[in-house]
Design an enzyme around this catalytic site. Structure first.
Site, PDB file in Angstrom:
ATOM      1  N   GLY A  80       0.815  -1.208   0.000  1.00 41.95           N
ATOM      2  CA  GLY A  80       0.000   0.000   0.000  1.00 41.95           C
ATOM      3  C   GLY A  80       0.846   1.254   0.000  1.00 41.95           C
ATOM      4  N   THR A 109      17.900   8.342  -3.288  1.00 38.79           N
ATOM      5  CA  THR A 109      18.565   8.615  -4.562  1.00 38.79           C
ATOM      6  C   THR A 109      19.638   9.686  -4.420  1.00 38.79           C
ATOM      7  OG1 THR A 109      16.580   7.988  -5.809  1.00 38.79           O
ATOM      8  CG2 THR A 109      18.214   9.352  -6.948  1.00 38.79           C
ATOM      9  N   ARG A 142       0.898  -5.222  -5.376  1.00 41.09           N
ATOM     10  CA  ARG A 142       0.993  -6.388  -4.501  1.00 41.09           C
ATOM     11  C   ARG A 142       1.262  -7.603  -5.387  1.00 41.09           C
ATOM     12  NH1 ARG A 142      -0.626  -4.617   0.425  1.00 41.09           N
ATOM     13  NH2 ARG A 142      -2.130  -2.894   0.492  1.00 41.09           N
ATOM     14  N   GLY A 151       5.635  -1.865   3.867  1.00 41.25           N
ATOM     15  CA  GLY A 151       5.206  -2.412   5.145  1.00 41.25           C
ATOM     16  C   GLY A 151       5.725  -3.809   5.410  1.00 41.25           C
ATOM     17  N   ASP A 152       5.010  -4.533   6.280  1.00 40.84           N
ATOM     18  CA  ASP A 152       5.464  -5.859   6.695  1.00 40.84           C
ATOM     19  C   ASP A 152       5.621  -6.817   5.524  1.00 40.84           C
ATOM     20  OD1 ASP A 152       6.021  -5.819   9.384  1.00 40.84           O
ATOM     21  OD2 ASP A 152       3.978  -6.225  10.009  1.00 40.84           O
ATOM     22  N   SER A 181       6.205  -6.100   2.416  1.00 42.77           N
ATOM     23  CA  SER A 181       7.363  -5.665   1.635  1.00 42.77           C
ATOM     24  C   SER A 181       8.658  -6.117   2.305  1.00 42.77           C
ATOM     25  CB  SER A 181       7.352  -4.144   1.500  1.00 42.77           C
ATOM     26  OG  SER A 181       6.143  -3.698   0.925  1.00 42.77           O
ATOM     27  N   THR A 241       4.125   2.702   5.889  1.00 42.99           N
ATOM     28  CA  THR A 241       2.737   2.256   5.956  1.00 42.99           C
ATOM     29  C   THR A 241       1.992   3.164   6.911  1.00 42.99           C
ATOM     30  OG1 THR A 241       1.226   0.503   6.705  1.00 42.99           O
ATOM     31  CG2 THR A 241       3.411   0.522   7.682  1.00 42.99           C
ATOM     32  N   ASP A 246      -0.412   2.479   8.751  1.00 45.00           N
ATOM     33  CA  ASP A 246      -0.931   1.770   9.918  1.00 45.00           C
ATOM     34  C   ASP A 246       0.007   1.813  11.121  1.00 45.00           C
ATOM     35  OD1 ASP A 246      -3.303   1.067   8.681  1.00 45.00           O
ATOM     36  OD2 ASP A 246      -2.511  -0.816   7.914  1.00 45.00           O
ATOM     37  N   ASP A 306       2.361  -0.184  12.064  1.00 46.73           N
ATOM     38  CA  ASP A 306       2.340  -1.476  12.763  1.00 46.73           C
ATOM     39  C   ASP A 306       3.447  -2.424  12.329  1.00 46.73           C
ATOM     40  OD1 ASP A 306       1.404  -1.937  10.206  1.00 46.73           O
ATOM     41  OD2 ASP A 306      -0.265  -3.199  10.819  1.00 46.73           O
ATOM     42  N   GLY A 353      -6.989   0.480   9.535  1.00 49.71           N
ATOM     43  CA  GLY A 353      -6.324  -0.186  10.647  1.00 49.71           C
ATOM     44  C   GLY A 353      -6.899  -1.570  10.856  1.00 49.71           C
ATOM     45  N   ARG A 354      -6.506  -2.516   9.975  1.00 51.91           N
ATOM     46  CA  ARG A 354      -7.035  -3.883  10.064  1.00 51.91           C
ATOM     47  C   ARG A 354      -6.484  -4.619  11.275  1.00 51.91           C
ATOM     48  NH1 ARG A 354      -6.624  -4.564   4.001  1.00 51.91           N
ATOM     49  NH2 ARG A 354      -4.455  -5.053   4.453  1.00 51.91           N
ATOM     50  N   LYS A 372     -24.055  16.397  27.210  1.00 51.02           N
ATOM     51  CA  LYS A 372     -23.340  16.361  25.931  1.00 51.02           C
ATOM     52  C   LYS A 372     -24.370  16.102  24.830  1.00 51.02           C
ATOM     53  CE  LYS A 372     -19.243  14.498  25.765  1.00 51.02           C
ATOM     54  NZ  LYS A 372     -18.297  15.484  25.217  1.00 51.02           N
ATOM     55  N   LEU A 373     -24.393  16.943  23.810  1.00 52.84           N
ATOM     56  CA  LEU A 373     -25.433  16.858  22.785  1.00 52.84           C
ATOM     57  C   LEU A 373     -25.002  16.089  21.542  1.00 52.84           C
ATOM     58  CD1 LEU A 373     -26.868  20.488  23.019  1.00 52.84           C
ATOM     59  CD2 LEU A 373     -27.676  18.404  24.150  1.00 52.84           C
ATOM     60  N   ARG A 408      -4.751   7.606   2.731  1.00 53.96           N
ATOM     61  CA  ARG A 408      -3.451   7.271   2.144  1.00 53.96           C
ATOM     62  C   ARG A 408      -2.882   8.387   1.283  1.00 53.96           C
ATOM     63  NH1 ARG A 408      -3.660   1.153  -0.259  1.00 53.96           N
ATOM     64  NH2 ARG A 408      -3.690   0.016   1.725  1.00 53.96           N
TER      65      ARG A 408
END
Length: 320
Positions: A12, A25, A73, A103-104, A106, A126, A128, A130, A171-172, A214-215, A253
């Site tokens: 992602g 680079t 992916r 991320g993880d 990758s 990522t 997330d 995580d 956030g899975r 609180k409304l 994202r």
């Protein structure tokens, strides 16, 4: 000896990836290296899509979201024969080491290539937040600020109509975005995948807040904790409150990276290149206790940083 490096983005996309490509680079060129960009991540290694990268090729991208190298992916990269072909192609290009931004998943691809004799280093990217081996990942700060901006606008309507606004965020597996955005926006409740969701308790919490005059209320739900639609339906069925739903989706994202993400992209890029030049391979670059470090993949697996439980409690205490 490292003379030429490759760089790719995978999985992602996240704000700050372009800033990291630019950093890798230009810093590598400054150190006397040549750089090859791989298009569309690991898929590009299999389809032989690459391009040389010079200083001007990465100009005017630091402020852009997404990734100029594209991303994809690649499920077939899990196969050993596929990994072997990718490693052979990197050798054909005379690439001495590969920088992977992602991320993880990758990072697992980078680990696989390292087992086929290709020195790799991973820059965590990522939204997330995580990944193992780091307390911070590129894109997270921008995503939280994107959610915050949206929540602040939604709160205006919730207040005007005396409603409960349920906002579903990404956030899975981890609730970092929901938790931090909830704290920053003054949300009344946050649901995260790290804890079982108790919708009855949520309703009691909201009703108690409303009895205290609180409304309107904001409930932020990480997608891995519950479906926002289910939360709305439950509140409708079990309370007198009027909830509505907003699913923020891919807007989290996109966009230009925050100042912090752009700065950290440069720092991570510098550490990645310096580590390769120092002969420190097969590592993930990360931020641990406010220090940028390179941790071997084998050690990083033991370094998982959970959400701040005190912060989660504080959100609910302050949201009454």
């Amino acid at each position: 000896m490292i003379n030429k490096i490759g760089v790719l983005t995978s999985g992602g996309d996240a704000p700050g990836m372009n800033a990291a490509i630019r950093g890798v680079t230009r810093y590598a060129i400054q150190k006397g290296l040549t750089v090859e960009g791989i298009i569309r991540g690991y898929e590009g290694l299999l389809s032989h899509e690459t391009r040389p990268l010079g200083r001007r090729d990465v100009g005017a991208i630091i402020h852009r979201g997404g990734t100029m190298l594209r991303t994809a992916r690649c499920l077939e990269f899990k196969e050993k024969e596929t990994q072997k072909k990718a490693a052979a192609y990197l050798r054909e290009l005379e690439i001495d080491a590969l920088v992977v931004i992602g991320g993880d998943g990758s990072m697992r691809g980078a680990q696989a290539l390292s087992r086929w004799g290709i020195p790799t280093i991973t820059i965590p990217g990522t939204i997330d937040n995580d990944m193992m081996g780091t307390q911070y990942t590129l894109g997270f700060d921008t995503a939280v600020n994107t959610v915050l901006e949206s929540v602040n606008k939604i709160r205006d309507t919730a207040f005007s109509h005396d409603r409960v606004a349920v906002i579903e965020v990404m956030g899975r597996e981890a609730g970092f975005i929901a938790l931090n955005a909830g704290m920053a926006s003054g949300a009344e409740a946050v649901l995260v995948p790290e804890h079982p969701v108790d919708l009855a308790a949520l309703c009691r919490h909201l009703e108690e807040s409303h009895r205290m005059k609180k409304l309107s209320s904001i409930v932020i739900v990480a997608e891995g904790a519950a479906k926002g639609a289910d939360v709305v339906d439950y509140i409708k069925e079990h309370t007198y409150l009027s909830p509505n739903l907003t699913v923020l989706g891919y807007v989290q994202r996109g966009g230009a990276p925050s100042a912090y993400d752009a700065i950290m992209a440069g720092r991570f890029a510098q550490k990645a290149v310096d580590s390769l030049l120092a002969g420190t391979y097969n590592c993930v670059v990360g931020l641990i206790d406010n220090r940028v470090v390179a941790t071997p993949y084998s050690e990083a697996e033991a370094l998982r940083y959970p959400i701040d439980e005190n912060l989660l409690s504080l959100v609910h205490l302050l949201g009454r």
